[in-house]
Design an enzyme around this catalytic site. Structure first.
Site, PDB file in Angstrom:
ATOM      1  N   GLY A  16     -15.064   7.642  -9.506  1.00 30.04           N
ATOM      2  CA  GLY A  16     -14.657   9.015  -9.766  1.00 30.04           C
ATOM      3  C   GLY A  16     -15.490   9.994  -8.960  1.00 30.04           C
ATOM      4  CG  ASP A 141     -19.288   8.203 -17.264  1.00 27.74           C
ATOM      5  OD1 ASP A 141     -18.741   9.299 -17.434  1.00 27.74           O
ATOM      6  OD2 ASP A 141     -18.657   7.132 -17.212  1.00 27.74           O
ATOM      7  CG  MET A 186     -13.639  12.681 -18.067  1.00 25.17           C
ATOM      8  SD  MET A 186     -13.694  12.807 -16.266  1.00 25.17           S
ATOM      9  CE  MET A 186     -11.980  13.223 -15.934  1.00 25.17           C
ATOM     10  CD  GLN A 297     -14.594  16.139 -18.330  1.00 30.01           C
ATOM     11  OE1 GLN A 297     -15.487  15.775 -19.086  1.00 30.01           O
ATOM     12  NE2 GLN A 297     -13.328  16.177 -18.712  1.00 30.01           N
TER      13      GLN A 297
END
Length: 402
Positions: A16, A141, A186, A297
């Site tokens: 991503g 993340d 996410m 985001q």
């Protein structure tokens, strides 16, 4: 290969994309251009898939001013992918690297990208081809082990924190209309991004009131009780939940909306926020709605954290430097220093310790309820988001006296 031997460098971006992943690309390219040991500087189009298809760019032929522009451009300029190397891909990949005389390989990405770089390094070694491969971390993340944090997280955290403040303002203005709001972030298995929603919180009753992280099993009764308590005290409730929160059986709340898995068998989820709002409406008879920022985001250039951009650039630059020092099968890590003020240096860790492993949100960053962060998390995360968040004014509630 001696320290004076020349070779070609190839760079890929994977997973991503983020708002600052191109800063790592720029750092890597500019470091390569400054060293005569690197001749050709190539780019894989769409990561490892581009290498296998020999879809390769000559980065030395790009306009000179493009690199300064890319420093402030979100998404992956080279194109990204989510492709898992198959065993029979490895022989072809090494053959292509030989053909292009690539001796240095830099792969920018997260957990799965680290696995790709690791497998390429191992395959080259087994085939007797002298290749140096380094992974540069990237993930919103923030779940890569052995690094203090990951480039990309600071900007995404800043976005979520500010978005929570801003979205809450609408609920505050008319709480009787939709008194419960769920904001879905996410975060596949780790709660770092959800936790960042609390970085604008100053008082107990400030939003968000409840955070739901993947590391903690969701218990409906406990959640509903907490929502009801906050509603009675404050008059409205802001919940921030990860897209991958799971129930006590380990099933994702969004499983009803699951649309398959990616190449690494990670579920593609959709539906956690819908589940929570439906639950509130059904059980508490309160009107509820949800916001899903989605790709914003990861990609919002308006909320880039300056430290995040600088550290992404540093990670790319030091990735090239590590290759030139003949380091291989390793990942760049960020090392935090707080004196004389917050800054980071870099180090290296073996990719075998990184590939397909995760660092979850530590218990000390959560309070006893496991639905809000502690001061320890603020201390950790605030330096990563850069400039102070916008604080919105509110009128005093003193009423006219007659």
């Amino acid at each position: 290969m001696s320290s004076t031997t020349r070779g070609n460098l190839i760079i890929g971006q994977s997973g991503g994309a983020t708002a600052v992943i191109n800063a790592s690309l720029v750092g890597a390219v500019q470091a390569a251009m400054a060293d005569k040991r690197i001749e050709g500087i190539y780019g894989m189009r769409h990561g490892i898939e581009g290498l296998l298809k020999e879809d390769i760019l000559d980065l030395r032929q790009q306009p000179a001013n493009i690199w300064q522009q890319l420093l402030y451009t979100p998404s992956a300029a080279l194109g990204s992918c989510r492709y898992k190397l198959q065993d029979d891909d490895l022989t072809r990949a090494i053959a292509i690297l030989r053909r292009y005389d690539v001796r240095y390989l830099l792969y920018i990405g997260g957990n799965d990208s680290a696995d790709t770089a690791h497998r390429l390094a191992q395959a080259a070694q087994q085939s007797g081809y002298e290749l140096y491969a380094i992974s540069v971390p990237k993930t919103i993340d923030n779940d890569l082990p052995f690094t203090d944090h990951c480039p990309g997280y600071g900007s995404a955290a800043r976005f979520i924190a500010q978005a929570t403040i801003d979205s809450s303002m609408n609920t505050i203005s008319i709480p009787s209309h939709y008194p419960v709001k769920v904001i879905e972030t996410m975060g596949r298995d780790a709660g770092w991004l959800v936790a960042s929603s609390a970085l604008g919180k100053r008082e107990e009753d400030d939003p968000p009131h409840i955070i739901l992280i993947p590391e903690q099993h969701f218990v409906a009764e406990r959640f509903l009780q907490r929502v009801e308590e906050v509603y009675r005290r404050v008059g409205y409730v802001i919940v921030v939940a990860a897209e991958a929160i799971r129930d006590e059986k380990g099933l994702a709340l969004g499983a009803v909306g699951q649309v398959g898995t990616d190449a690494f068998a990670h579920p593609l989820l959709s539906g956690a926020a819908q589940y929570l709002t439906d639950l509130v409406k059904r059980e508490l008879k309160l009107r509820a709605r949800f916001d899903k920022p989605g790709d914003l985001q990861r990609m919002a250039s308006t909320n880039v954290s300056p430290p995040d951009r600088n550290e992404a650039y540093l990670a790319g630059k030091m990735g090239t430097q590590a290759l030139l020092n003949h380091e291989s099968d390793k990942m760049i890590t960020l090392v935090r220093h707080n004196e004389p003020e917050y800054h980071c240096t870099t180090d290296l860790v073996e990719l075998a310790q990184i590939a397909n492993k995760q660092r979850l949100l530590p218990d000390e960053y959560l309070d006893e309820s496991k639905t809000m962060v502690t001061q320890a998390f603020y201390n950790y995360a605030m330096p990563l988001i850069g400039e102070p968040l916008a604080r919105h004014a509110r009128l005093e509630t003193t009423r006219l006296q007659r």
